[in-house]
Design a protein around this motif. Sequence first.
Motif, PDB file in Angstrom:
ATOM      1  N   ALA A  26      -2.853  -1.869  -8.288  1.00  0.00           N
ATOM      2  CA  ALA A  26      -3.419  -1.161  -9.445  1.00  0.00           C
ATOM      3  C   ALA A  26      -4.584  -0.282  -9.009  1.00  0.00           C
ATOM      4  O   ALA A  26      -4.718   0.871  -9.439  1.00  0.00           O
ATOM      5  CB  ALA A  26      -3.871  -2.162 -10.498  1.00  0.00           C
ATOM      6  N   ARG A  27      -5.422  -0.811  -8.125  1.00  0.00           N
ATOM      7  CA  ARG A  27      -6.559  -0.036  -7.624  1.00  0.00           C
ATOM      8  C   ARG A  27      -6.075   1.175  -6.819  1.00  0.00           C
ATOM      9  O   ARG A  27      -6.602   2.284  -6.970  1.00  0.00           O
ATOM     10  CB  ARG A  27      -7.458  -0.927  -6.769  1.00  0.00           C
ATOM     11  CG  ARG A  27      -8.556  -0.181  -6.044  1.00  0.00           C
ATOM     12  CD  ARG A  27      -9.426  -1.098  -5.225  1.00  0.00           C
ATOM     13  NE  ARG A  27     -10.379  -1.827  -6.060  1.00  0.00           N
ATOM     14  CZ  ARG A  27     -11.300  -2.667  -5.560  1.00  0.00           C
ATOM     15  NH1 ARG A  27     -11.351  -2.903  -4.258  1.00  0.00           N
ATOM     16  NH2 ARG A  27     -12.148  -3.274  -6.370  1.00  0.00           N
ATOM     17  N   THR A  28      -5.067   0.964  -5.984  1.00  0.00           N
ATOM     18  CA  THR A  28      -4.543   2.061  -5.156  1.00  0.00           C
ATOM     19  C   THR A  28      -3.976   3.184  -6.027  1.00  0.00           C
ATOM     20  O   THR A  28      -4.203   4.367  -5.760  1.00  0.00           O
ATOM     21  CB  THR A  28      -3.454   1.535  -4.208  1.00  0.00           C
ATOM     22  OG1 THR A  28      -4.023   0.532  -3.359  1.00  0.00           O
ATOM     23  CG2 THR A  28      -2.878   2.641  -3.355  1.00  0.00           C
ATOM     24  N   VAL A  29      -3.248   2.809  -7.075  1.00  0.00           N
ATOM     25  CA  VAL A  29      -2.677   3.808  -7.981  1.00  0.00           C
ATOM     26  C   VAL A  29      -3.784   4.577  -8.698  1.00  0.00           C
ATOM     27  O   VAL A  29      -3.714   5.806  -8.844  1.00  0.00           O
ATOM     28  CB  VAL A  29      -1.717   3.132  -8.980  1.00  0.00           C
ATOM     29  CG1 VAL A  29      -1.339   4.082 -10.109  1.00  0.00           C
ATOM     30  CG2 VAL A  29      -0.463   2.644  -8.260  1.00  0.00           C
ATOM     31  N   ARG A  30      -4.828   3.886  -9.132  1.00  0.00           N
ATOM     32  CA  ARG A  30      -5.952   4.577  -9.780  1.00  0.00           C
ATOM     33  C   ARG A  30      -6.641   5.533  -8.817  1.00  0.00           C
ATOM     34  O   ARG A  30      -6.997   6.658  -9.177  1.00  0.00           O
ATOM     35  CB  ARG A  30      -6.968   3.551 -10.314  1.00  0.00           C
ATOM     36  CG  ARG A  30      -6.557   2.863 -11.593  1.00  0.00           C
ATOM     37  CD  ARG A  30      -7.748   2.157 -12.238  1.00  0.00           C
ATOM     38  NE  ARG A  30      -8.434   1.284 -11.294  1.00  0.00           N
ATOM     39  CZ  ARG A  30      -8.060   0.050 -11.014  1.00  0.00           C
ATOM     40  NH1 ARG A  30      -6.992  -0.464 -11.596  1.00  0.00           N
ATOM     41  NH2 ARG A  30      -8.742  -0.678 -10.153  1.00  0.00           N
ATOM     42  N   GLU A  31      -6.848   5.081  -7.587  1.00  0.00           N
ATOM     43  CA  GLU A  31      -7.513   5.929  -6.598  1.00  0.00           C
ATOM     44  C   GLU A  31      -6.682   7.167  -6.271  1.00  0.00           C
ATOM     45  O   GLU A  31      -7.222   8.194  -5.854  1.00  0.00           O
ATOM     46  CB  GLU A  31      -7.792   5.121  -5.332  1.00  0.00           C
ATOM     47  CG  GLU A  31      -8.892   4.077  -5.521  1.00  0.00           C
ATOM     48  CD  GLU A  31      -9.072   3.181  -4.313  1.00  0.00           C
ATOM     49  OE1 GLU A  31      -8.190   3.209  -3.414  1.00  0.00           O
ATOM     50  OE2 GLU A  31     -10.067   2.441  -4.269  1.00  0.00           O
ATOM     51  N   ALA A  32      -5.351   7.060  -6.481  1.00  0.00           N
ATOM     52  CA  ALA A  32      -4.475   8.217  -6.263  1.00  0.00           C
ATOM     53  C   ALA A  32      -4.496   9.177  -7.450  1.00  0.00           C
ATOM     54  O   ALA A  32      -3.835  10.224  -7.412  1.00  0.00           O
ATOM     55  CB  ALA A  32      -3.050   7.738  -5.997  1.00  0.00           C
ATOM     56  N   GLY A  33      -5.210   8.801  -8.509  1.00  0.00           N
ATOM     57  CA  GLY A  33      -5.380   9.709  -9.637  1.00  0.00           C
ATOM     58  C   GLY A  33      -4.562   9.401 -10.870  1.00  0.00           C
ATOM     59  O   GLY A  33      -4.628  10.133 -11.862  1.00  0.00           O
ATOM     60  N   ASP A  63       0.832  -1.201   0.000  1.00  0.00           N
ATOM     61  CA  ASP A  63       0.000   0.000   0.000  1.00  0.00           C
ATOM     62  C   ASP A  63       0.870   1.256   0.000  1.00  0.00           C
ATOM     63  O   ASP A  63       0.643   2.178  -0.790  1.00  0.00           O
ATOM     64  CB  ASP A  63      -0.934   0.002   1.214  1.00  0.00           C
ATOM     65  CG  ASP A  63      -1.861   1.216   1.225  1.00  0.00           C
ATOM     66  OD1 ASP A  63      -2.725   1.303   0.338  1.00  0.00           O
ATOM     67  OD2 ASP A  63      -1.690   2.086   2.098  1.00  0.00           O
ATOM     68  N   PHE A  64       1.870   1.290   0.895  1.00  0.00           N
ATOM     69  CA  PHE A  64       2.763   2.445   0.944  1.00  0.00           C
ATOM     70  C   PHE A  64       3.487   2.628  -0.382  1.00  0.00           C
ATOM     71  O   PHE A  64       3.577   3.748  -0.911  1.00  0.00           O
ATOM     72  CB  PHE A  64       3.790   2.269   2.075  1.00  0.00           C
ATOM     73  CG  PHE A  64       4.844   3.345   2.093  1.00  0.00           C
ATOM     74  CD1 PHE A  64       4.631   4.536   2.762  1.00  0.00           C
ATOM     75  CD2 PHE A  64       6.044   3.180   1.396  1.00  0.00           C
ATOM     76  CE1 PHE A  64       5.594   5.542   2.762  1.00  0.00           C
ATOM     77  CE2 PHE A  64       7.013   4.172   1.389  1.00  0.00           C
ATOM     78  CZ  PHE A  64       6.781   5.358   2.077  1.00  0.00           C
ATOM     79  N   ILE A  65       4.010   1.531  -0.935  1.00  0.00           N
ATOM     80  CA  ILE A  65       4.781   1.643  -2.177  1.00  0.00           C
ATOM     81  C   ILE A  65       3.884   2.077  -3.329  1.00  0.00           C
ATOM     82  O   ILE A  65       4.282   2.901  -4.168  1.00  0.00           O
ATOM     83  CB  ILE A  65       5.499   0.318  -2.486  1.00  0.00           C
ATOM     84  CG1 ILE A  65       6.553   0.028  -1.401  1.00  0.00           C
ATOM     85  CG2 ILE A  65       6.166   0.373  -3.856  1.00  0.00           C
ATOM     86  CD1 ILE A  65       7.248  -1.317  -1.553  1.00  0.00           C
ATOM     87  N   ALA A  66       2.672   1.553  -3.387  1.00  0.00           N
ATOM     88  CA  ALA A  66       1.757   1.952  -4.469  1.00  0.00           C
ATOM     89  C   ALA A  66       1.489   3.453  -4.426  1.00  0.00           C
ATOM     90  O   ALA A  66       1.464   4.125  -5.467  1.00  0.00           O
ATOM     91  CB  ALA A  66       0.447   1.181  -4.355  1.00  0.00           C
ATOM     92  N   ARG A  67       1.296   3.989  -3.237  1.00  0.00           N
ATOM     93  CA  ARG A  67       1.040   5.425  -3.118  1.00  0.00           C
ATOM     94  C   ARG A  67       2.286   6.240  -3.493  1.00  0.00           C
ATOM     95  O   ARG A  67       2.181   7.311  -4.088  1.00  0.00           O
ATOM     96  CB  ARG A  67       0.585   5.751  -1.694  1.00  0.00           C
ATOM     97  CG  ARG A  67      -0.752   5.126  -1.361  1.00  0.00           C
ATOM     98  CD  ARG A  67      -1.223   5.439   0.045  1.00  0.00           C
ATOM     99  NE  ARG A  67      -2.371   4.622   0.388  1.00  0.00           N
ATOM    100  CZ  ARG A  67      -3.609   4.853  -0.023  1.00  0.00           C
ATOM    101  NH1 ARG A  67      -3.855   5.891  -0.799  1.00  0.00           N
ATOM    102  NH2 ARG A  67      -4.590   4.061   0.333  1.00  0.00           N
ATOM    103  N   ALA A  68       3.456   5.706  -3.152  1.00  0.00           N
ATOM    104  CA  ALA A  68       4.690   6.402  -3.504  1.00  0.00           C
ATOM    105  C   ALA A  68       4.953   6.342  -5.008  1.00  0.00           C
ATOM    106  O   ALA A  68       5.483   7.293  -5.599  1.00  0.00           O
ATOM    107  CB  ALA A  68       5.866   5.790  -2.742  1.00  0.00           C
ATOM    108  N   MET A  69       4.567   5.236  -5.645  1.00  0.00           N
ATOM    109  CA  MET A  69       4.763   5.073  -7.086  1.00  0.00           C
ATOM    110  C   MET A  69       3.793   5.907  -7.910  1.00  0.00           C
ATOM    111  O   MET A  69       4.102   6.313  -9.032  1.00  0.00           O
ATOM    112  CB  MET A  69       4.553   3.597  -7.484  1.00  0.00           C
ATOM    113  CG  MET A  69       5.547   2.610  -6.938  1.00  0.00           C
ATOM    114  SD  MET A  69       4.947   0.910  -7.207  1.00  0.00           S
ATOM    115  CE  MET A  69       5.110   0.749  -8.990  1.00  0.00           C
TER     116      MET A  69
END
Length: 357
Positions: A114-121, A85-91
């Motif tokens: 993939a979902r986390t990255v999409r939710e981050a925009g 989760d942390f890495i996805a948000r950082a990426m």
Amino acid sequence: MKIAILGGGHGAYAAAADLSEAGHEVRLWRRDAAALQPVIDSGSIVLKDARGVREVPIALPTADIGAALRDAELIVLPTPAIAQDFIARAMAPHLVDGQVVFLPPGTFGSYVMARTVREAGNRADVAWAETGTLPYLARKHGEREVNVTIRAIRLPTGVYPARKAAQAIDTIRVAYPSVHGCGDALSGALMNAGPVIHPPLMVMNAAPLQHFERWDIHNEGTQPAVRAVTDQLDRERIAVREAFGHGGPHYPLADHYDNDRWMYGDAHKQLVKSGDWRENIDLHGHRYITEDTELGLAFLASAARHAGVDAPIAHGLLAIVGGFLGRDLRQGPRSFEALGLAELSADALRQRLHDGE
């Protein structure tokens, strides 16, 4: 090929050294800049394996994830699922169309990240892939030294979204020729060996793990009763794969112990002989619990529920670990229910995994 390795553990250092030695331009990112400093200062990692000991230059060791990901064709995350989760948000601010992210293994992280990255925009067209184990049995022997006991020779890999499978597998195979496609992300996640091999070892070795300062769960801890439970749990995993329509090879874990047909080949004897797995294991905080049980085994149990497969060993082990942790693990963050997948029909789930969200 330009490859970013994200992480600071055994697998990340092994991957950085191994892929650098193979001629790739490797950027090694670790969020703990102080811990990475010895690699930054020396510009290299000390790699130990059957060929001996040597210094392997690393093109860019960095605590700047943007620098690591810039122009990277392949991004490798040999990191515990609890860090995803942390890495996805950082990426998320840095990913671009065409990149391939490889999780060895993933614990269904290909879908979740993939979902986390999409939710981050970030709506970049990225392929996410995961396989059944780390490409290496490895342990760090120092702040910039890693020992590789054995390398995987077969890495069944699922891709999310599955429509990008051909591109993803072709890209990953440039770095890891042992990779072969096994279908979608669910298929790849159900190849994960960690939630099958580690929970029985932790539960059935709980007393010696808490009594002795160091204990080798793969040596003294692997006795016939433990093997019997592990084999039954693996049969449940295979039944779940088949219920979802995933064909073989299923890489039964018995092959890890009995012959050379598993992902690492004939590895168990070498693993025990190395002595690297005689260690102190905390029953509450070790990744065999936090990753392979709380996330991985809970995911397997929930997949069994969704598929209508009887899985008493998976649910029983989950209940026992929940007993000593003091919480119910059935509805963990990687369960079908928590991910919103339990409500999907079989056809809708296949479509989601093929097309993406």
